[in-house]
Design a protein around this motif. Sequence first.
Motif, PDB file in Angstrom:
ATOM      1  N   PHE A   6      -0.186  14.377   2.711  1.00  0.00           N
ATOM      2  CA  PHE A   6      -0.316  13.091   2.015  1.00  0.00           C
ATOM      3  C   PHE A   6      -0.429  13.306   0.500  1.00  0.00           C
ATOM      4  O   PHE A   6      -0.009  12.447  -0.274  1.00  0.00           O
ATOM      5  N   MET A   7      -0.957  14.435   0.092  1.00  0.00           N
ATOM      6  CA  MET A   7      -1.019  14.730  -1.347  1.00  0.00           C
ATOM      7  C   MET A   7       0.394  14.868  -1.929  1.00  0.00           C
ATOM      8  O   MET A   7       0.619  14.530  -3.090  1.00  0.00           O
ATOM      9  N   VAL A   8       1.345  15.316  -1.109  1.00  0.00           N
ATOM     10  CA  VAL A   8       2.743  15.373  -1.557  1.00  0.00           C
ATOM     11  C   VAL A   8       3.247  13.954  -1.844  1.00  0.00           C
ATOM     12  O   VAL A   8       3.972  13.718  -2.811  1.00  0.00           O
ATOM     13  N   ASN A  51       1.819   5.336   7.984  1.00  0.00           N
ATOM     14  CA  ASN A  51       2.963   4.436   7.829  1.00  0.00           C
ATOM     15  C   ASN A  51       3.256   4.322   6.335  1.00  0.00           C
ATOM     16  O   ASN A  51       2.627   3.536   5.634  1.00  0.00           O
ATOM     17  N   LEU A  52       4.210   5.082   5.876  1.00  0.00           N
ATOM     18  CA  LEU A  52       4.512   5.135   4.446  1.00  0.00           C
ATOM     19  C   LEU A  52       5.400   3.994   3.968  1.00  0.00           C
ATOM     20  O   LEU A  52       5.619   3.839   2.771  1.00  0.00           O
ATOM     21  N   GLU A  53       5.915   3.189   4.876  1.00  0.00           N
ATOM     22  CA  GLU A  53       6.846   2.128   4.485  1.00  0.00           C
ATOM     23  C   GLU A  53       6.259   1.168   3.449  1.00  0.00           C
ATOM     24  O   GLU A  53       6.949   0.789   2.502  1.00  0.00           O
ATOM     25  N   LYS A  74      -1.663  -1.208  -4.376  1.00  0.00           N
ATOM     26  CA  LYS A  74      -1.995  -1.629  -3.000  1.00  0.00           C
ATOM     27  C   LYS A  74      -1.604  -3.088  -2.757  1.00  0.00           C
ATOM     28  O   LYS A  74      -1.120  -3.428  -1.680  1.00  0.00           O
ATOM     29  N   LYS A  75      -1.809  -3.937  -3.763  1.00  0.00           N
ATOM     30  CA  LYS A  75      -1.431  -5.351  -3.611  1.00  0.00           C
ATOM     31  C   LYS A  75       0.064  -5.479  -3.336  1.00  0.00           C
ATOM     32  O   LYS A  75       0.480  -6.273  -2.502  1.00  0.00           O
ATOM     33  N   ILE A  76       0.855  -4.696  -4.051  1.00  0.00           N
ATOM     34  CA  ILE A  76       2.306  -4.736  -3.835  1.00  0.00           C
ATOM     35  C   ILE A  76       2.635  -4.176  -2.453  1.00  0.00           C
ATOM     36  O   ILE A  76       3.445  -4.743  -1.719  1.00  0.00           O
ATOM     37  N   ALA A  77       1.988  -3.078  -2.074  1.00  0.00           N
ATOM     38  CA  ALA A  77       2.244  -2.465  -0.764  1.00  0.00           C
ATOM     39  C   ALA A  77       1.899  -3.427   0.371  1.00  0.00           C
ATOM     40  O   ALA A  77       2.587  -3.460   1.400  1.00  0.00           O
ATOM     41  N   ASN A  78       0.856  -4.213   0.182  1.00  0.00           N
ATOM     42  CA  ASN A  78       0.440  -5.149   1.232  1.00  0.00           C
ATOM     43  C   ASN A  78       1.402  -6.323   1.395  1.00  0.00           C
ATOM     44  O   ASN A  78       1.303  -7.067   2.374  1.00  0.00           O
ATOM     45  N   LEU A  79       2.314  -6.480   0.467  1.00  0.00           N
ATOM     46  CA  LEU A  79       3.339  -7.524   0.590  1.00  0.00           C
ATOM     47  C   LEU A  79       4.518  -7.071   1.455  1.00  0.00           C
ATOM     48  O   LEU A  79       5.415  -7.863   1.740  1.00  0.00           O
ATOM     49  N   CYS A  80       4.495  -5.832   1.858  1.00  0.00           N
ATOM     50  CA  CYS A  80       5.586  -5.279   2.673  1.00  0.00           C
ATOM     51  C   CYS A  80       5.701  -6.074   3.974  1.00  0.00           C
ATOM     52  O   CYS A  80       4.717  -6.235   4.701  1.00  0.00           O
ATOM     53  N   PRO A  81       6.880  -6.586   4.270  1.00  0.00           N
ATOM     54  CA  PRO A  81       7.035  -7.341   5.529  1.00  0.00           C
ATOM     55  C   PRO A  81       6.884  -6.406   6.731  1.00  0.00           C
ATOM     56  O   PRO A  81       7.233  -5.221   6.653  1.00  0.00           O
ATOM     57  N   PRO A  82       6.364  -6.931   7.821  1.00  0.00           N
ATOM     58  CA  PRO A  82       6.215  -6.085   9.008  1.00  0.00           C
ATOM     59  C   PRO A  82       7.578  -5.702   9.565  1.00  0.00           C
ATOM     60  O   PRO A  82       8.565  -6.419   9.368  1.00  0.00           O
ATOM     61  N   PRO A  83       7.639  -4.585  10.268  1.00  0.00           N
ATOM     62  CA  PRO A  83       8.927  -4.175  10.830  1.00  0.00           C
ATOM     63  C   PRO A  83       9.396  -5.161  11.904  1.00  0.00           C
ATOM     64  O   PRO A  83       8.586  -5.788  12.579  1.00  0.00           O
ATOM     65  N   VAL A  84      10.689  -5.290  12.015  1.00  0.00           N
ATOM     66  CA  VAL A  84      11.283  -6.158  13.037  1.00  0.00           C
ATOM     67  C   VAL A  84      11.735  -5.269  14.182  1.00  0.00           C
ATOM     68  O   VAL A  84      12.490  -4.318  13.982  1.00  0.00           O
ATOM     69  N   PHE A  85      11.231  -5.567  15.341  1.00  0.00           N
ATOM     70  CA  PHE A  85      11.582  -4.785  16.519  1.00  0.00           C
ATOM     71  C   PHE A  85      12.513  -5.590  17.408  1.00  0.00           C
ATOM     72  O   PHE A  85      12.278  -6.777  17.643  1.00  0.00           O
ATOM     73  N   LYS A  86      13.555  -4.960  17.871  1.00  0.00           N
ATOM     74  CA  LYS A  86      14.491  -5.615  18.775  1.00  0.00           C
ATOM     75  C   LYS A  86      13.943  -5.470  20.188  1.00  0.00           C
ATOM     76  O   LYS A  86      13.570  -4.372  20.616  1.00  0.00           O
TER      77      LYS A  86
END
Length: 156
Positions: A6-8, A51-53, A74-86
């Motif tokens: 994770f440090m990488v 989950n690095l997405e 973190k605020k920007i990261a938390n705006l990431c939409p959840p993944p869509v699963f088929k």
Amino acid sequence: MTSPEFMVVIDAIFDKLTVRYGHEWLRQWDGMDMAFVKADWAEELSGYANNLEPLRYALRHLPERCPTNVGQLKKIANLCPPPVFKALPAPKADEAVVSAQVAKQLELKQALAPKADEKGWARTIVQRAEAGDKILPYTLQSARQALGLEGRTAWQ
């Protein structure tokens, strides 16, 4: 303790922010030990280690102005939409198994079903009359005919 893997990721985030914001980014940390700064960021962002997405999303959607702390990223990261699963297609049922189960259910239903006594009403009326109850003559005659005790008809 943050994992070396994770440090990488933290190093890559700092590299990206350095390229994007240049001296503005680097001046924030003048006189500070970068190892401590990165360790703090790693601790704050550790929730994204599996989950690095969201972090990728944050780096793709950086604001024009340089973030001044990890909370802004973190605020920007938390705006990431959840993944869509088929959804997977429903499994096909084995016709033989379905037929066997339906047959079992029908057998069970028949075994549990009460046995119909279509002429029970007539037996009850005749028994009441024999016990001495007063029964209307037509009712008793109809019951005796239904039981085949008098005046046979084609349906008996």
